[in-house]
Design a protein around this motif. Sequence first.
Motif, mmCIF file in Angstrom:
data_model
loop_
_atom_site.group_PDB
_atom_site.id
_atom_site.type_symbol
_atom_site.label_atom_id
_atom_site.label_comp_id
_atom_site.label_asym_id
_atom_site.label_seq_id
_atom_site.Cartn_x
_atom_site.Cartn_y
_atom_site.Cartn_z
ATOM 1 N N VAL A 181 0.853 -1.184 0.000
ATOM 2 C CA VAL A 181 0.000 0.000 0.000
ATOM 3 C C VAL A 181 0.892 1.237 0.000
ATOM 4 O O VAL A 181 1.611 1.498 0.970
ATOM 5 C CB VAL A 181 -0.953 0.006 1.205
ATOM 6 N N LEU A 182 0.848 1.972 -1.099
ATOM 7 C CA LEU A 182 1.610 3.218 -1.230
ATOM 8 C C LEU A 182 0.714 4.400 -0.919
ATOM 9 O O LEU A 182 -0.433 4.456 -1.378
ATOM 10 C CB LEU A 182 2.181 3.356 -2.631
ATOM 11 N N ARG A 183 1.252 5.334 -0.157
ATOM 12 C CA ARG A 183 0.500 6.545 0.180
ATOM 13 C C ARG A 183 1.353 7.767 -0.127
ATOM 14 O O ARG A 183 2.501 7.871 0.321
ATOM 15 C CB ARG A 183 0.095 6.543 1.658
ATOM 16 N N GLU A 184 0.778 8.677 -0.899
ATOM 17 C CA GLU A 184 1.377 9.977 -1.173
ATOM 18 C C GLU A 184 0.335 11.033 -0.830
ATOM 19 O O GLU A 184 -0.847 10.718 -0.642
ATOM 20 C CB GLU A 184 1.790 10.098 -2.638
ATOM 21 N N ARG A 185 0.762 12.264 -0.761
ATOM 22 C CA ARG A 185 -0.183 13.322 -0.406
ATOM 23 C C ARG A 185 -0.146 14.427 -1.446
ATOM 24 O O ARG A 185 0.878 14.675 -2.096
ATOM 25 C CB ARG A 185 0.150 13.904 0.962
ATOM 26 N N ILE A 186 -1.292 15.080 -1.583
ATOM 27 C CA ILE A 186 -1.402 16.277 -2.417
ATOM 28 C C ILE A 186 -1.954 17.384 -1.538
ATOM 29 O O ILE A 186 -2.635 17.126 -0.530
ATOM 30 C CB ILE A 186 -2.320 16.030 -3.640
ATOM 31 N N PRO A 187 -1.646 18.653 -1.867
ATOM 32 C CA PRO A 187 -2.146 19.748 -1.030
ATOM 33 C C PRO A 187 -3.674 19.813 -1.038
ATOM 34 O O PRO A 187 -4.339 19.406 -1.993
ATOM 35 C CB PRO A 187 -1.523 20.994 -1.657
ATOM 36 N N VAL A 188 -4.213 20.340 0.028
ATOM 37 C CA VAL A 188 -5.652 20.583 0.161
ATOM 38 C C VAL A 188 -5.842 22.090 0.325
ATOM 39 O O VAL A 188 -5.306 22.693 1.251
ATOM 40 C CB VAL A 188 -6.242 19.824 1.361
ATOM 41 N N SER A 189 -6.603 22.684 -0.599
ATOM 42 C CA SER A 189 -6.796 24.132 -0.584
ATOM 43 C C SER A 189 -7.934 24.505 0.347
ATOM 44 O O SER A 189 -8.989 23.852 0.372
ATOM 45 C CB SER A 189 -7.083 24.644 -2.000
ATOM 46 N N GLU A 190 -7.722 25.585 1.120
ATOM 47 C CA GLU A 190 -8.742 26.095 2.022
ATOM 48 C C GLU A 190 -9.335 27.411 1.527
ATOM 49 O O GLU A 190 -10.196 27.988 2.192
ATOM 50 C CB GLU A 190 -8.151 26.304 3.423
ATOM 51 N N VAL A 191 -8.862 27.921 0.377
ATOM 52 C CA VAL A 191 -9.378 29.175 -0.175
ATOM 53 C C VAL A 191 -9.804 28.913 -1.619
ATOM 54 O O VAL A 191 -9.243 28.058 -2.312
ATOM 55 C CB VAL A 191 -8.322 30.296 -0.116
ATOM 56 N N ARG A 202 7.791 -2.104 -10.098
ATOM 57 C CA ARG A 202 6.679 -1.282 -10.577
ATOM 58 C C ARG A 202 7.045 0.183 -10.408
ATOM 59 O O ARG A 202 7.756 0.568 -9.485
ATOM 60 C CB ARG A 202 5.395 -1.582 -9.788
ATOM 61 N N THR A 203 6.518 1.000 -11.314
ATOM 62 C CA THR A 203 6.688 2.445 -11.232
ATOM 63 C C THR A 203 5.315 3.091 -11.149
ATOM 64 O O THR A 203 4.442 2.815 -11.989
ATOM 65 C CB THR A 203 7.460 3.002 -12.433
ATOM 66 N N VAL A 204 5.104 3.926 -10.165
ATOM 67 C CA VAL A 204 3.842 4.619 -9.934
ATOM 68 C C VAL A 204 4.087 6.112 -10.144
ATOM 69 O O VAL A 204 5.057 6.671 -9.609
ATOM 70 C CB VAL A 204 3.298 4.342 -8.523
ATOM 71 N N THR A 205 3.213 6.738 -10.943
ATOM 72 C CA THR A 205 3.359 8.161 -11.261
ATOM 73 C C THR A 205 2.148 8.927 -10.742
ATOM 74 O O THR A 205 1.006 8.536 -10.983
ATOM 75 C CB THR A 205 3.496 8.375 -12.775
ATOM 76 N N LEU A 206 2.429 10.022 -10.056
ATOM 77 C CA LEU A 206 1.391 10.905 -9.522
ATOM 78 C C LEU A 206 1.621 12.301 -10.092
ATOM 79 O O LEU A 206 2.722 12.844 -10.012
ATOM 80 C CB LEU A 206 1.448 10.952 -7.988
ATOM 81 N N VAL A 207 0.558 12.884 -10.693
ATOM 82 C CA VAL A 207 0.640 14.230 -11.265
ATOM 83 C C VAL A 207 -0.556 15.037 -10.750
ATOM 84 O O VAL A 207 -1.705 14.568 -10.816
ATOM 85 C CB VAL A 207 0.632 14.199 -12.804
ATOM 86 N N TYR A 208 -0.290 16.234 -10.243
ATOM 87 C CA TYR A 208 -1.366 17.132 -9.819
ATOM 88 C C TYR A 208 -0.946 18.562 -10.108
ATOM 89 O O TYR A 208 0.250 18.881 -10.250
ATOM 90 C CB TYR A 208 -1.717 16.941 -8.339
ATOM 91 N N GLU A 209 -1.950 19.445 -10.176
ATOM 92 C CA GLU A 209 -1.738 20.851 -10.521
ATOM 93 C C GLU A 209 -2.293 21.754 -9.435
ATOM 94 O O GLU A 209 -3.330 21.453 -8.823
ATOM 95 C CB GLU A 209 -2.422 21.200 -11.846
ATOM 96 N N LEU A 210 -1.589 22.864 -9.188
ATOM 97 C CA LEU A 210 -2.056 23.933 -8.318
ATOM 98 C C LEU A 210 -2.260 25.166 -9.193
ATOM 99 O O LEU A 210 -1.313 25.654 -9.823
ATOM 100 C CB LEU A 210 -1.038 24.248 -7.210
#
Length: 520
Positions: free
Chosen positions: A456-466, A503-511
Motif C-alpha cells: 500500500v503506497l500513500r502519497e499526499r497532495i495539497p488541500v486548498s482552504e481558499v 513497478r513504477t507509480v506516477t502521480l501528477v497534480y496541478e495547483l
Amino acid sequence: MSTATKPIALPVTAVTCLEDRAHVERAAVLDLEAGVQRLRLGPVSALAVDRTLHAELTAAFPAAVLDVRIVRTWTPRGPLPSAAGDSALRHRVHALEEERLVLGQRRDRLQARLDLLGRLAADLLREIGEGAGSGETEQPRWAGELDRVDGERDTYGEQLRTVEARLTALATELGEVQRALHLSEEEPAELVGHIELTVESAAAGPVGLRLSHLIPCALWRPAYRAVLDGDALTLETDAVVWQRTGEDWSDVRLTLSTARSALATDPPRLDEDRLTLGERSAAERRTVDVELREEEIGDLGPAPVLGLPGVDDGGEARVLSSPAPVSVPGDGRAHRVPLSVFTTAASSEYACSPELSPLVTQVARFDNLSGHALLAGPVDLVRGSGFSGRGTLEFTAPGALVELAFGSCDDHGVVRHAEESRDSAGLMRKTVVTRTVRLHLSRFSAPGERGDRVVVLRERIPVSEVSAVEVRLRKDVCSPAPEVVDAEGIVRWDVALPPGGRRTVTLVYELSASSEVAGL
C-alpha cells in the motif's frame, strides 16, 4: 495503661501504586486486653508519610483507636558473618596476621642471636687484651675468631633488616585490607520505623487492625508485548513496577492507578485576549496571501521512547488490578507484573509512505479486546522470525482500533523522484504549478519464493482552504490511477508485486492560482 514492649508483625497486604508513590495497606489480628493499652507494631518503612497514617479496628465488641504514630529509631550495626562464610577479605586479614606473627617471632630470635654474638665479640676482645698484657701471642687464632664472629653478625643483621622491611610492608597492607573490610562488611546503622498504636477496648479478645499510609520511592509504568502469528495477534499487558521503600512487598494485592494525588487543583488563570478590527488597504484588498502549512494527521512506524514518560490516561483516572497476588522486592529494579492478555484476529498490510520513509513496514490492525483502556507505553514486537524491535502503543479506549507497525521489510525498496514546473496561462495570467512524483518500487525475493505481495503506497497532495487556489489531480496522466483520495489529500495505491518484480507509480497534480494570489 498497659504497654506491649514486643513488636507485633504488621505485614503489607495490599498496595495501590500511583504514578510516583504508593498507598500501602497493612493488616494484623491483635489480641487486646480490656482497657487502654499501647501497642508497638512493625517494623515498617521509615519513609512512611506521618500525616497519612490511618488505622481502623474491626471487633465484635466496642474498640477504638485513640492515637497512632510512627516512631523512628537507629538500629545497631548488623552481626559479622560466621567463620564458615568468611569473605576473601577476612581470609586475607587472617593470612596477613599469621604471617606477621611468624615474622615477629623470627625477628625476636634474630635479635637474641645478634645480642649473643655481640657479647661473644666483647668477651673475645677482652681475652685478646688480657693475653696481650700477659705476653701471649696467638694472633692467628684471635684473627680467625674475630672474622667468624663478624661474619655471623653481618649475616644475621641482613636477615633482621629483611624481616623488619617485610613487617613494615605487612603493616601497611594489613591496614588497607582492614579499612576495606570495614567499608564493605560492617553494616551502617539503619533507620527503622515502628507504629505506636494506643487503643481502648471494652473487653478482651481478638481485634482486626487495618492500617494504611502513603509512601514515596515507588512508581509504575505500562508495558506491552505483541506477538503476530499469521492472522492472529496476542497482546500481553504488563505493569513495570519499581520500588525502593525499604521493605519487600510479598504476596500483596497490587492495584495500579493513574490518579495524581499531588496534582494542584487550582483553576487556570483567565487572561484578557483582545481582538481589534482595522480597515484593509487597497493593496491588501487586491491581494490574497496564501502559505503552505504542514499538519500531522498520523504517523507510521515505531516511535522512539526516550526516558521515562508519565502515564497517559486520556484525561481520566484509570485503575488496573493484578489478577493474582504478586511480590515486588524493594531493590529499586524493574519488575514486570502481568495484568491481562488476549488473542484476536488482525488484518495486516505492507505500507509505505515514501515522502516520510523509503521503508516498507508491516502494519497490523486489531480491536482492543482487553476489557480496559490501553495506556500509552512501549511494546515489544514479536513475529514469526522472533523479536523484531520495540515500538510505542498510543492510548486506546476499550474496543477501539489499534495500529502497530512490526518493523520494515528488508526485501523491499522504494525510490522517490519529484519534479515541479511552473507556467502562466490565460487572460487572467493564472499561475499553474505542476508537480510530478514517480515512485519506483522493487521486491528482492529469495529463490523459490511464490505469490504476489500487495504493498500500500500513500502519497499526499495539497488541500486548498481558499477558493482562489485550486488543486486538481491529473488522473488521466497518473499511472496507474489511484484507488482512493481522501479528504486530507492522501492518495493511495494497492500495488501487487510478484517475486523479483518492479513497478513504477506516477502521480501528477496541478495547483492553479489567480494573479492576485501571493505566496504560492
